[in-house]
Design a protein around this motif. Sequence first.
Motif, PDB file in Angstrom:
ATOM      1  N   PRO A 262      -1.812  -2.460 -10.993  1.00 29.01           N
ATOM      2  CA  PRO A 262      -2.459  -1.376 -10.259  1.00 29.01           C
ATOM      3  C   PRO A 262      -2.092  -1.372  -8.779  1.00 29.01           C
ATOM      4  O   PRO A 262      -1.831  -2.429  -8.220  1.00 29.01           O
ATOM      5  CB  PRO A 262      -3.951  -1.682 -10.435  1.00 29.01           C
ATOM      6  CG  PRO A 262      -3.986  -3.178 -10.566  1.00 29.01           C
ATOM      7  CD  PRO A 262      -2.727  -3.548 -11.317  1.00 29.01           C
ATOM      8  N   VAL A 263      -2.051  -0.181  -8.175  1.00 29.03           N
ATOM      9  CA  VAL A 263      -1.675  -0.091  -6.775  1.00 29.03           C
ATOM     10  C   VAL A 263      -2.855  -0.403  -5.872  1.00 29.03           C
ATOM     11  O   VAL A 263      -2.808  -1.302  -5.051  1.00 29.03           O
ATOM     12  CB  VAL A 263      -1.104   1.315  -6.461  1.00 29.03           C
ATOM     13  CG1 VAL A 263      -0.813   1.430  -4.975  1.00 29.03           C
ATOM     14  CG2 VAL A 263       0.167   1.562  -7.264  1.00 29.03           C
ATOM     15  N   LEU A 264      -3.954   0.332  -6.031  1.00 31.00           N
ATOM     16  CA  LEU A 264      -5.079   0.161  -5.129  1.00 31.00           C
ATOM     17  C   LEU A 264      -5.707  -1.218  -5.254  1.00 31.00           C
ATOM     18  O   LEU A 264      -6.223  -1.758  -4.278  1.00 31.00           O
ATOM     19  CB  LEU A 264      -6.134   1.244  -5.390  1.00 31.00           C
ATOM     20  CG  LEU A 264      -5.708   2.663  -5.009  1.00 31.00           C
ATOM     21  CD1 LEU A 264      -6.848   3.623  -5.277  1.00 31.00           C
ATOM     22  CD2 LEU A 264      -5.300   2.744  -3.546  1.00 31.00           C
ATOM     23  N   ALA A 265      -5.648  -1.798  -6.431  1.00 30.76           N
ATOM     24  CA  ALA A 265      -6.247  -3.122  -6.607  1.00 30.76           C
ATOM     25  C   ALA A 265      -5.549  -4.166  -5.749  1.00 30.76           C
ATOM     26  O   ALA A 265      -6.122  -5.179  -5.390  1.00 30.76           O
ATOM     27  CB  ALA A 265      -6.171  -3.526  -8.074  1.00 30.76           C
ATOM     28  N   GLN A 266      -4.286  -3.919  -5.397  1.00 27.08           N
ATOM     29  CA  GLN A 266      -3.534  -4.881  -4.592  1.00 27.08           C
ATOM     30  C   GLN A 266      -3.509  -4.496  -3.121  1.00 27.08           C
ATOM     31  O   GLN A 266      -2.807  -5.091  -2.339  1.00 27.08           O
ATOM     32  CB  GLN A 266      -2.097  -4.963  -5.096  1.00 27.08           C
ATOM     33  CG  GLN A 266      -1.987  -5.433  -6.536  1.00 27.08           C
ATOM     34  CD  GLN A 266      -0.543  -5.579  -6.951  1.00 27.08           C
ATOM     35  OE1 GLN A 266       0.262  -6.142  -6.237  1.00 27.08           O
ATOM     36  NE2 GLN A 266      -0.207  -5.053  -8.120  1.00 27.08           N
ATOM     37  N   LEU A 267      -4.276  -3.478  -2.733  1.00 27.71           N
ATOM     38  CA  LEU A 267      -4.205  -2.990  -1.370  1.00 27.71           C
ATOM     39  C   LEU A 267      -5.570  -3.014  -0.702  1.00 27.71           C
ATOM     40  O   LEU A 267      -6.102  -2.002  -0.301  1.00 27.71           O
ATOM     41  CB  LEU A 267      -3.634  -1.568  -1.363  1.00 27.71           C
ATOM     42  CG  LEU A 267      -3.164  -1.010  -0.012  1.00 27.71           C
ATOM     43  CD1 LEU A 267      -2.007  -1.848   0.503  1.00 27.71           C
ATOM     44  CD2 LEU A 267      -2.758   0.432  -0.152  1.00 27.71           C
TER      45      LEU A 267
ATOM     46  N   ALA B 224      14.709  -3.435   6.389  1.00 28.79           N
ATOM     47  CA  ALA B 224      13.894  -4.158   7.373  1.00 28.79           C
ATOM     48  C   ALA B 224      12.531  -3.499   7.458  1.00 28.79           C
ATOM     49  O   ALA B 224      12.440  -2.272   7.583  1.00 28.79           O
ATOM     50  CB  ALA B 224      14.578  -4.147   8.740  1.00 28.79           C
ATOM     51  N   GLY B 225      11.476  -4.309   7.404  1.00 22.66           N
ATOM     52  CA  GLY B 225      10.156  -3.707   7.422  1.00 22.66           C
ATOM     53  C   GLY B 225       9.040  -4.721   7.507  1.00 22.66           C
ATOM     54  O   GLY B 225       9.204  -5.822   8.062  1.00 22.66           O
ATOM     55  N   LEU B 226       7.892  -4.367   6.915  1.00 15.78           N
ATOM     56  CA  LEU B 226       6.713  -5.211   6.994  1.00 15.78           C
ATOM     57  C   LEU B 226       5.915  -5.132   5.704  1.00 15.78           C
ATOM     58  O   LEU B 226       6.019  -4.163   4.937  1.00 15.78           O
ATOM     59  CB  LEU B 226       5.836  -4.823   8.174  1.00 15.78           C
ATOM     60  CG  LEU B 226       5.134  -3.468   8.188  1.00 15.78           C
ATOM     61  CD1 LEU B 226       4.016  -3.463   9.228  1.00 15.78           C
ATOM     62  CD2 LEU B 226       6.100  -2.328   8.513  1.00 15.78           C
ATOM     63  N   ALA B 227       5.137  -6.162   5.473  1.00 16.76           N
ATOM     64  CA  ALA B 227       4.277  -6.225   4.286  1.00 16.76           C
ATOM     65  C   ALA B 227       3.138  -7.189   4.582  1.00 16.76           C
ATOM     66  O   ALA B 227       3.212  -8.004   5.506  1.00 16.76           O
ATOM     67  CB  ALA B 227       5.070  -6.701   3.066  1.00 16.76           C
ATOM     68  N   THR B 228       2.090  -7.075   3.793  1.00 22.34           N
ATOM     69  CA  THR B 228       0.986  -8.016   3.870  1.00 22.34           C
ATOM     70  C   THR B 228       1.035  -8.891   2.624  1.00 22.34           C
ATOM     71  O   THR B 228       1.101  -8.381   1.507  1.00 22.34           O
ATOM     72  CB  THR B 228      -0.369  -7.290   3.942  1.00 22.34           C
ATOM     73  OG1 THR B 228      -0.349  -6.392   5.047  1.00 22.34           O
ATOM     74  CG2 THR B 228      -1.499  -8.279   4.134  1.00 22.34           C
ATOM     75  N   THR B 229       1.026 -10.193   2.812  1.00 19.11           N
ATOM     76  CA  THR B 229       1.117 -11.112   1.679  1.00 19.11           C
ATOM     77  C   THR B 229      -0.156 -11.036   0.835  1.00 19.11           C
ATOM     78  O   THR B 229      -1.161 -10.448   1.249  1.00 19.11           O
ATOM     79  CB  THR B 229       1.323 -12.549   2.154  1.00 19.11           C
ATOM     80  OG1 THR B 229       0.139 -12.985   2.832  1.00 19.11           O
ATOM     81  CG2 THR B 229       2.511 -12.649   3.101  1.00 19.11           C
TER      82      THR B 229
ATOM     83  N   GLY C 249       5.955   4.866  11.047  1.00 19.06           N
ATOM     84  CA  GLY C 249       7.060   5.706  10.588  1.00 19.06           C
ATOM     85  C   GLY C 249       7.900   5.106   9.479  1.00 19.06           C
ATOM     86  O   GLY C 249       8.769   5.777   8.917  1.00 19.06           O
ATOM     87  N   MET C 250       7.634   3.851   9.135  1.00 22.81           N
ATOM     88  CA  MET C 250       8.405   3.209   8.079  1.00 22.81           C
ATOM     89  C   MET C 250       8.145   3.881   6.718  1.00 22.81           C
ATOM     90  O   MET C 250       6.993   4.135   6.365  1.00 22.81           O
ATOM     91  CB  MET C 250       8.033   1.725   7.972  1.00 22.81           C
ATOM     92  CG  MET C 250       8.434   0.880   9.153  1.00 22.81           C
ATOM     93  SD  MET C 250      10.186   0.485   9.085  1.00 22.81           S
ATOM     94  CE  MET C 250      10.340  -0.478  10.596  1.00 22.81           C
ATOM     95  N   PRO C 251       9.188   4.172   5.949  1.00 20.90           N
ATOM     96  CA  PRO C 251       8.974   4.689   4.593  1.00 20.90           C
ATOM     97  C   PRO C 251       8.134   3.731   3.759  1.00 20.90           C
ATOM     98  O   PRO C 251       8.188   2.512   3.943  1.00 20.90           O
ATOM     99  CB  PRO C 251      10.397   4.800   4.039  1.00 20.90           C
ATOM    100  CG  PRO C 251      11.268   4.967   5.244  1.00 20.90           C
ATOM    101  CD  PRO C 251      10.615   4.119   6.306  1.00 20.90           C
ATOM    102  N   ILE C 252       7.346   4.292   2.847  1.00 19.61           N
ATOM    103  CA  ILE C 252       6.500   3.502   1.953  1.00 19.61           C
ATOM    104  C   ILE C 252       7.208   3.367   0.608  1.00 19.61           C
ATOM    105  O   ILE C 252       7.638   4.366   0.027  1.00 19.61           O
ATOM    106  CB  ILE C 252       5.130   4.166   1.763  1.00 19.61           C
ATOM    107  CG1 ILE C 252       4.430   4.353   3.111  1.00 19.61           C
ATOM    108  CG2 ILE C 252       4.253   3.330   0.833  1.00 19.61           C
ATOM    109  CD1 ILE C 252       3.171   5.176   3.033  1.00 19.61           C
TER     110      ILE C 252
ATOM    111  N   GLY D  24       4.103   0.886  -2.915  1.00 21.66           N
ATOM    112  CA  GLY D  24       2.974   1.165  -2.044  1.00 21.66           C
ATOM    113  C   GLY D  24       2.584   0.018  -1.141  1.00 21.66           C
ATOM    114  O   GLY D  24       1.775   0.192  -0.231  1.00 21.66           O
ATOM    115  N   LEU D  25       3.163  -1.169  -1.352  1.00 24.90           N
ATOM    116  CA  LEU D  25       2.774  -2.354  -0.597  1.00 24.90           C
ATOM    117  C   LEU D  25       3.822  -2.785   0.422  1.00 24.90           C
ATOM    118  O   LEU D  25       3.561  -3.705   1.200  1.00 24.90           O
ATOM    119  CB  LEU D  25       2.495  -3.516  -1.555  1.00 24.90           C
ATOM    120  CG  LEU D  25       1.428  -3.242  -2.619  1.00 24.90           C
ATOM    121  CD1 LEU D  25       1.260  -4.461  -3.505  1.00 24.90           C
ATOM    122  CD2 LEU D  25       0.115  -2.854  -1.979  1.00 24.90           C
TER     123      LEU D  25
END
Length: 474
Positions: free
Chosen positions: A64-69, A436-441, A394-397, A420-421
């Motif tokens: 699931p997407v929202l469950a991990q966000l 190149a970008g960012l994420a939350t572990t 502005g980073m693409p999702i 989505g993450l």
Amino acid sequence: MARHDRLVMLVTLAMLQVLTIVIGVYAMTTGFSLGALTGGPSPTEPTASPPDGSPSIPVITSGPVLAQLPVRSGDGPLPTKGTLTQQLTRALGDKAIGDRVGAVVLDAATGERIFASGADTAVTPASTTKIVICAAALAALGPDTRLSTKVVQGARPGTVILVGGGDPLLAGPSAKATYPKQAGLATLAARTAATLKSQGVKKVTLSYDTSLFAGPSTPQGWKSSYIPDGNVATVHALAMDEGRQNPRYNAPRVPDPPQYAAAAFARLLDKEGIAVSKSVRAGKAAAGAPELAKVDSAPLYSLVEHTLTQSDNDYAEALMRHVAIKEGQEASFAGGEKAVIAVLQRLGAAQGVSSLSDGSGLSIRNRISPYALAKIIAMAGSPNYPDLHAIASGMPIAGFSGTLGNGRRFVASDSKGQVGLVRAKTGTLNNVNTLAGLATTKDGRLVTFAFMADQVPVNAEPVLDRLAAIVARS
């Protein structure tokens, strides 16, 4: 735009992104296609293999997407370095990514290197170059700056001059409404006509001024096919619809964007009841010439978001020149390189940025290290650099927007679970793939990353997606 209004806009954008993810979850359970709701322009990056041109996004089949966000502060525990190193090293050994690869993962809060392999080696960055250009533009010009296209009084009575302000998104008469809202030639013509009529003027001779930008209109390192294929237009201070003959399509680009825009403006003046002489030529406005009318672009922060999300080559080139102007350099490719590096030096972010032949990343002569990109992205997410926040937003999702929402990214079994993450800027040239970008572990730590390969046999995009997914689930 006032800072309060800008914050309201950023909150609105965040809400829209959450709505996009909710729609993705709906797609998972119903089979509804997100492509029915999307139709933005296709990526402007040249690709090693021709894209299918479809703007639709495939149905998301994993989650699931929202469950991990969950809502996270970004200050959770760091991922276990040994495990992350083992997984990334294994993925970097994939033959599809080629023999020259640079990679880095940084803790966004401290700048600590969680993983590094060839992180300080400057390689061909392709369109991740835009991260550097946008950072310099935001830092030098400020996020609320707007670009103005003007009409001024000529030296003789009955003469007017259309003055290019370096806004390639200036909308022609057939352009449709977009976000960010574009300044329009039709509005400029109506305002100009109103001023002229108030002065009793009903006939003018029109010329156009493109002197804001200097130097050659194309740099070294561009393929001769880029302009005919519609990847970019020649660079000028005056253009409408980024030099497109039809604003809905990347190609063809017109051979003379300033003259094309001026001719369209003449027709619009005529429709407003101002007769224009047949000859419309290049000219130069006098310093301090009285202004008759002007239109302003959207604020710079939204233009940066657009440039990164859509990988807009034309706007990246314009931003590079505006940095040059602000820094007192010639508004050219060479002057832009000097100015951007000078701004990065003031930010403490110039290390690893060794060559910038252009602003879009189309040039194969550009050289940037993975560490430089990951550091700038970390700065953009930091409260210490509020003017740079538009780089992060502005980073693409992954799987949803811009160059990561084209139906070809984050679709493999080893990456689609992180749709989505991940937010990241792509880079694609023949034999070059970067991300190149960012994420939350998974434990709530905000990290930034850069993976860059410039000796790719065919296509390494699935490997880059896998690398970013490993980071996001670490």
